[in-house]
Design a protein around this motif. Structure first.
Motif, PDB file in Angstrom:
ATOM      1  N   SER A 105      33.583  38.206  45.680  1.00  0.00           N
ATOM      2  CA  SER A 105      32.260  38.508  45.664  1.00  0.00           C
ATOM      3  C   SER A 105      31.215  37.627  45.081  1.00  0.00           C
ATOM      4  CB  SER A 105      32.055  39.936  44.531  1.00  0.00           C
ATOM      5  OG  SER A 105      32.664  41.122  45.213  1.00  0.00           O
ATOM      6  N   GLN A 106      31.571  36.470  44.545  1.00  0.00           N
ATOM      7  CA  GLN A 106      30.529  35.514  43.983  1.00  0.00           C
ATOM      8  C   GLN A 106      29.924  35.044  45.129  1.00  0.00           C
ATOM      9  OE1 GLN A 106      32.577  33.025  40.610  1.00  0.00           O
ATOM     10  NE2 GLN A 106      34.268  33.272  42.139  1.00  0.00           N
ATOM     11  N   LEU A 107      28.483  34.855  44.792  1.00  0.00           N
ATOM     12  CA  LEU A 107      27.532  34.193  45.947  1.00  0.00           C
ATOM     13  C   LEU A 107      27.790  33.057  46.593  1.00  0.00           C
ATOM     14  CD1 LEU A 107      24.186  34.929  44.084  1.00  0.00           C
ATOM     15  CD2 LEU A 107      24.678  35.847  46.459  1.00  0.00           C
ATOM     16  N   GLU A 108      28.525  31.924  45.694  1.00  0.00           N
ATOM     17  CA  GLU A 108      28.646  30.958  46.137  1.00  0.00           C
ATOM     18  C   GLU A 108      30.044  30.850  47.033  1.00  0.00           C
ATOM     19  OE1 GLU A 108      28.349  31.562  43.193  1.00  0.00           O
ATOM     20  OE2 GLU A 108      29.526  30.477  41.866  1.00  0.00           O
ATOM     21  N   ARG A 109      30.737  31.953  47.282  1.00  0.00           N
ATOM     22  CA  ARG A 109      31.874  31.932  47.824  1.00  0.00           C
ATOM     23  C   ARG A 109      31.718  32.477  49.355  1.00  0.00           C
ATOM     24  NH1 ARG A 109      35.544  28.708  47.649  1.00  0.00           N
ATOM     25  NH2 ARG A 109      37.414  29.846  48.152  1.00  0.00           N
ATOM     26  N   MET A 110      30.343  33.012  49.494  1.00  0.00           N
ATOM     27  CA  MET A 110      30.070  33.424  50.859  1.00  0.00           C
ATOM     28  C   MET A 110      30.507  33.093  52.063  1.00  0.00           C
ATOM     29  SD  MET A 110      28.853  36.381  51.732  1.00  0.00           S
ATOM     30  CE  MET A 110      27.343  37.142  50.905  1.00  0.00           C
ATOM     31  N   GLU A 111      30.211  31.293  51.898  1.00  0.00           N
ATOM     32  CA  GLU A 111      30.600  30.684  53.298  1.00  0.00           C
ATOM     33  C   GLU A 111      32.543  30.804  53.661  1.00  0.00           C
ATOM     34  OE1 GLU A 111      29.965  26.317  54.998  1.00  0.00           O
ATOM     35  OE2 GLU A 111      28.402  27.229  53.572  1.00  0.00           O
ATOM     36  N   ASP A 144      32.866  42.308  38.469  1.00  0.00           N
ATOM     37  CA  ASP A 144      32.482  42.050  37.044  1.00  0.00           C
ATOM     38  C   ASP A 144      31.922  40.725  36.846  1.00  0.00           C
ATOM     39  OD1 ASP A 144      34.814  40.664  37.682  1.00  0.00           O
ATOM     40  OD2 ASP A 144      35.348  40.446  35.507  1.00  0.00           O
ATOM     41  N   LEU A 145      31.866  39.773  37.700  1.00  0.00           N
ATOM     42  CA  LEU A 145      31.127  38.616  37.509  1.00  0.00           C
ATOM     43  C   LEU A 145      29.544  38.619  37.644  1.00  0.00           C
ATOM     44  CD1 LEU A 145      33.686  35.948  39.077  1.00  0.00           C
ATOM     45  CD2 LEU A 145      33.762  36.945  36.692  1.00  0.00           C
ATOM     46  N   PRO A 146      28.909  37.873  36.802  1.00  0.00           N
ATOM     47  CA  PRO A 146      27.553  37.954  36.871  1.00  0.00           C
ATOM     48  C   PRO A 146      26.687  37.419  38.166  1.00  0.00           C
ATOM     49  CG  PRO A 146      28.162  36.208  35.322  1.00  0.00           C
ATOM     50  CD  PRO A 146      29.394  36.789  35.762  1.00  0.00           C
ATOM     51  N   ASN A 147      27.543  36.374  39.020  1.00  0.00           N
ATOM     52  CA  ASN A 147      27.196  35.847  40.151  1.00  0.00           C
ATOM     53  C   ASN A 147      27.673  36.649  41.283  1.00  0.00           C
ATOM     54  OD1 ASN A 147      29.794  34.971  39.686  1.00  0.00           O
ATOM     55  ND2 ASN A 147      29.487  32.889  40.251  1.00  0.00           N
ATOM     56  N   GLU A 200      35.427  48.424  45.989  1.00  0.00           N
ATOM     57  CA  GLU A 200      34.879  47.259  44.994  1.00  0.00           C
ATOM     58  C   GLU A 200      36.090  47.266  43.864  1.00  0.00           C
ATOM     59  OE1 GLU A 200      30.671  47.338  43.475  1.00  0.00           O
ATOM     60  OE2 GLU A 200      30.784  49.220  44.779  1.00  0.00           O
ATOM     61  N   ALA A 201      36.391  46.010  43.720  1.00  0.00           N
ATOM     62  CA  ALA A 201      37.466  45.630  42.574  1.00  0.00           C
ATOM     63  C   ALA A 201      37.432  44.707  41.591  1.00  0.00           C
ATOM     64  CB  ALA A 201      38.775  45.489  43.658  1.00  0.00           C
ATOM     65  N   VAL A 202      38.103  44.784  40.730  1.00  0.00           N
ATOM     66  CA  VAL A 202      38.144  43.750  39.819  1.00  0.00           C
ATOM     67  C   VAL A 202      39.828  43.504  39.511  1.00  0.00           C
ATOM     68  CG1 VAL A 202      37.547  42.745  37.440  1.00  0.00           C
ATOM     69  CG2 VAL A 202      36.186  44.387  38.301  1.00  0.00           C
ATOM     70  N   ALA A 203      40.378  42.726  40.375  1.00  0.00           N
ATOM     71  CA  ALA A 203      41.747  42.877  40.575  1.00  0.00           C
ATOM     72  C   ALA A 203      42.329  42.405  39.064  1.00  0.00           C
ATOM     73  CB  ALA A 203      42.274  41.892  41.535  1.00  0.00           C
ATOM     74  N   VAL A 204      41.839  41.577  38.267  1.00  0.00           N
ATOM     75  CA  VAL A 204      42.528  41.072  37.096  1.00  0.00           C
ATOM     76  C   VAL A 204      42.776  42.255  36.215  1.00  0.00           C
ATOM     77  CG1 VAL A 204      42.127  38.597  36.900  1.00  0.00           C
ATOM     78  CG2 VAL A 204      40.366  40.231  36.143  1.00  0.00           C
ATOM     79  N   THR A 205      41.754  43.157  36.184  1.00  0.00           N
ATOM     80  CA  THR A 205      42.125  44.422  35.474  1.00  0.00           C
ATOM     81  C   THR A 205      42.522  45.645  35.930  1.00  0.00           C
ATOM     82  OG1 THR A 205      39.811  45.397  35.897  1.00  0.00           O
ATOM     83  CG2 THR A 205      39.556  43.594  34.192  1.00  0.00           C
ATOM     84  N   GLY A 206      42.699  45.566  37.425  1.00  0.00           N
ATOM     85  CA  GLY A 206      43.270  46.383  38.232  1.00  0.00           C
ATOM     86  C   GLY A 206      42.432  47.481  38.876  1.00  0.00           C
TER      87      GLY A 206
END
Lengths: 225, 161
Positions: A105-111, A144-147, A200-206
């Motif tokens: 989900s991080q903005l900078e990973r869009m590409e 869960d990440l702010p970005n 939507e997920a936060v895989a580190v917390t499951g």
């Protein structure tokens, strides 16, 4: 390609987690491995580099219950996300029954997300598989990440929908997982489109991991029903 | 049904015929055990001494091994490597393609030789190729293959509640 073994009364299906590098595909599998009963899962196999980056694939078999006296056994695979491992990535798609696309989900990973999605379509097409007609779900990880980019933005970029041409399918189909949203609908241009279910997920917390797995497994079994 | 990803199934009779063929091969070759794995990594059958390892993981790695070697073959200008041999100090493996859909894996130790295994496997490969060709043909001939989950939508929904 699902395999039905009448002798051992098992239905075997293959699900592949696809997506950009470091997006959380392996983390999804690790969470499933940690949470299911040991007697309903096999070994988690990881072919990884010494820095724990997936080199070839991770593999986890899980049993999700019995239907009509047949044990439903799902083989979960991840692919290496790094761009230069495309040859190995493509091999894992052979015989796939369902796809989970794990986006970062991080903005900078869009590409990187877009590149991996395009690569998925390309590799599937090379096998003659049509992603728009088979079980396919999208998971937006790292919520869960702010970005983290807003879900609507991610949906617009990664899951804008494909055109539905067959008239019988052109009817509003609500998204069972998101109230007020539709999987199939007519957009303002008058065109009918279908989108893959998303989570939507936060895989580190499951969070969201099992929702995603259940949704894709259900879609796979329904193709057999 | 996913486009391009054809499902296949086999009956108890098919399974019996596969087992008989493999048992005869093990008897003739003195190999320890034989496993049949489909190209997508699913274990189809195990014959002979029960494996002391996780057979599901083994099947997955076998399919990956074979697929990776197929691609290597193409890179050097071959269409495929029809068989592979992995030699260990005590245990060795011989893998051979069946009808481009299934892989036969033979595990053997120093009670036999690679030469004998290769010689005896020829007959088994011919027989299995014929059996699988019939199975796949039957799948293609059936316009509507028997559907064990037909009408099971409610049951599927309940499974995932």
């Amino acid at each position: 390609m699902s395999m039905i073994n009448y002798a051992s009364r098992e239905i075997n299906c293959k699900i592949v987690y696809y997506g950009p590098g470091l997006g959380g595909k392996t983390t999804n599998l690790e969470h499933v491995y940690g949470r299911v009963q040991p007697n309903t899962r096999g070994k988690l196999i990881s072919l990884a580099t010494e820095t724990e980056r997936t080199l070839f694939f991770d593999f986890l078999p899980v049993d999700l219950g019995t239907i009509r006296g047949f044990k439903t056994r799902f083989h979960l695979y991840t692919v290496p996300g790094q761009v230069y491992y495309n040859a190995s990535r493509k091999l894992i798609l052979k015989g796939v029954d369902g796809i989970v696309y794990v986006a970062d989900s991080q903005l900078e990973r869009m590409e990187a997300n877009l590149e991996a999605m395009q690569n998925l379509y390309d590799n599937m097409q090379e096998y003659g598989y049509d992603l728009t007609t088979m079980p396919f779900v999208v998971q937006y990880n790292k919520r869960d990440l702010p970005n983290a980019a807003p879900v609507t933005e991610l949906q617009g970029a990664l899951n804008p929908g494909w055109e539905v041409r067959e008239p019988p399918k052109q009817r509003v189909t609500p998204d069972p997982y998101h109230a007020g949203e539709n999987l199939i609908e007519q957009i303002t241009s008058g065109e009918w489109v279908e989108r893959a279910p998303y989570f939507e997920a936060v895989a580190v917390t499951g969070e969201g991991v099992f929702d995603t797995l259940k949704a894709v497994s259900k879609l796979v079994l329904k193709t057999l029903a | 049904m996913p486009v391009g990803a054809a499902s296949w199934s086999f009956t108890e009779d098919d399974y019996g015929a596969i087992l008989r063929s493999l048992q005869q091969f093990l008897y003739d070759s003195n190999a320890r055990s034989a496993l049949l794995v489909d190209r997508s990594g699913q274990l189809v059958a195990t014959v002979g001494e029960p494996p002391q390892f996780d057979p599901t993981a083994f099947a997955t790695l076998t399919a990956a091994d074979f697929s990776a070697n197929d691609q290597l073959a193409r890179l050097i200008g071959e269409t495929e490597f029809n068989s592979l041999f992995h030699q260990g100090e005590q245990e060795s493996m011989y893998l051979v393609d069946i009808a481009r859909r299934v892989i036969l894996v033979i595990l053997f130790d120093n009670r036999t030789t690679l030469g004998l295994v290769r010689l005896k496997v020829k007959h088994a490969v011919e027989e299995l190729t014929r059996l699988f060709a019939e199975m796949f043909q039957r799948g293609r001939d059936q316009a509507n293959p028997p559907n064990i989950l037909a009408g099971a939508e409610d049951e599927i929904d309940r499974l995932f509640q």
